[in-house]
Design an enzyme around this catalytic site. Sequence first.
Site, short mmCIF file in Angstrom:
data_model
loop_
_atom_site.label_atom_id
_atom_site.label_comp_id
_atom_site.label_asym_id
_atom_site.label_seq_id
_atom_site.Cartn_x
_atom_site.Cartn_y
_atom_site.Cartn_z
CE1 TYR A 51 -3.62 2.57 0.57
CE2 TYR A 51 -2.40 3.26 2.52
CZ TYR A 51 -3.41 3.47 1.61
OH TYR A 51 -4.21 4.58 1.71
CG ASP A 65 -2.72 13.07 4.02
OD1 ASP A 65 -2.71 13.28 2.80
OD2 ASP A 65 -3.44 12.21 4.58
CG ASP A 92 -4.37 7.94 -0.16
OD1 ASP A 92 -5.38 8.35 -0.74
OD2 ASP A 92 -4.03 8.32 0.97
CG ASP A 94 -4.95 12.37 -1.43
OD1 ASP A 94 -4.98 11.59 -0.45
OD2 ASP A 94 -4.00 13.13 -1.64
CG HIS A 119 -8.01 4.31 -1.23
ND1 HIS A 119 -8.14 5.59 -0.73
CD2 HIS A 119 -6.93 3.79 -0.59
CE1 HIS A 119 -7.19 5.84 0.15
NE2 HIS A 119 -6.43 4.76 0.24
CD GLU A 121 -9.52 11.18 0.77
OE1 GLU A 121 -9.39 12.23 1.43
OE2 GLU A 121 -8.69 10.24 0.78
CB CYS A 129 -5.46 12.44 8.38
SG CYS A 129 -5.48 10.82 9.20
NE ARG A 162 -10.63 8.00 3.32
CZ ARG A 162 -9.53 8.63 3.71
NH1 ARG A 162 -8.34 8.16 3.37
NH2 ARG A 162 -9.60 9.74 4.41
CD GLU A 192 -9.93 6.26 7.26
OE1 GLU A 192 -10.02 5.17 7.87
OE2 GLU A 192 -8.86 6.72 6.83
CG ASN A 215 -6.77 2.98 7.74
OD1 ASN A 215 -5.66 2.51 7.99
ND2 ASN A 215 -6.98 4.29 7.65
#
Length: 310
Positions: A51, A65, A92, A94, A119, A121, A129, A162, A192, A215
């Site tokens: 990952y 982040d 990731d 985002d 993924h 989100e 985060c 996500r 999440e 996660n």
Amino acid sequence: MTYLVGANFPATPAGQRFRNMMLATGIMQIPGAHNGQAALQAKDRGFDALYLSGAAMTASMGLPDLGIITIDEVCFFIRQVVRASGLPVLVDGDTGYGETLNVMNMVRAFEEAGAAAVHIEDQILPKKCGHLNDKKLVSPYEMAQKVAAAARARRDMVIIARTDAAGSEGLEGAVARARLYHEAGADAIFPEALISADMFREFSRQLPDVPLLANMTEFGRSPYFTASEFEQMGYSMIIWPVSSLRAANKAQADLYDTLARNGSTEEMLGRMQTREELYKTLRYYDYETLDAGIVATVLPHVGQSDRSAA
């Protein structure tokens, strides 16, 4: 053997390899690997997929982040991890770096760099985060449009949606979003920041036929569970997104403290990867074998044991 040898490349596309593992019996364990060295170390310990966390990538660049990293910068990380390990990598993505066309561009760029899965989100920029407060979300239908765009852009890549909705819309809101995203084309769902075993179980119960990703980040909102516990709760995949970076950063801080205090690193030798261990991890001698013009390396041992060799 090294990635420089073409015969070492798997015939099956990375996305298909990831999908086969995701749908197989048992939980797919996917540790974070924030660079090529970490990827090799994870592979040598028997892990079959890796990952790439946005938080780990940005932190390794000295940035928070907050959606600052670019597609091209992520592709650099993808290429080094894929080249080093040859393993399928979940990345990731985002928020998808924008709207519909931007999401499609991200998928094409990541897949061409070697990513097996991504993924996306349902936050808006500037994103945070998933285990922090006051996250702002796009509408479910806007996110569904992004998912559909990602599915249209991919060739073999696995698309994971996500949702960060549990904190603001409750479990039912998160489940409703997850169903919509799955219908839009997501292959799996990533809920999440669920905060209890009951929430994890109930989310799984309401989506019985959808592969789910858990996660297991440290210092977040979710309790600590093992891979087998997540499997019993109905999850197909588990990530430890930033663990490798956290461990490496703590070790580096200890090193710099010791160097500042003593003016020497000798006290830290027992905690260092030796030159011999580094070369073994890097397959150094495999590269030498490929080029007869490189003189075979003999490691220096200046009064030191193998464990503390410089």
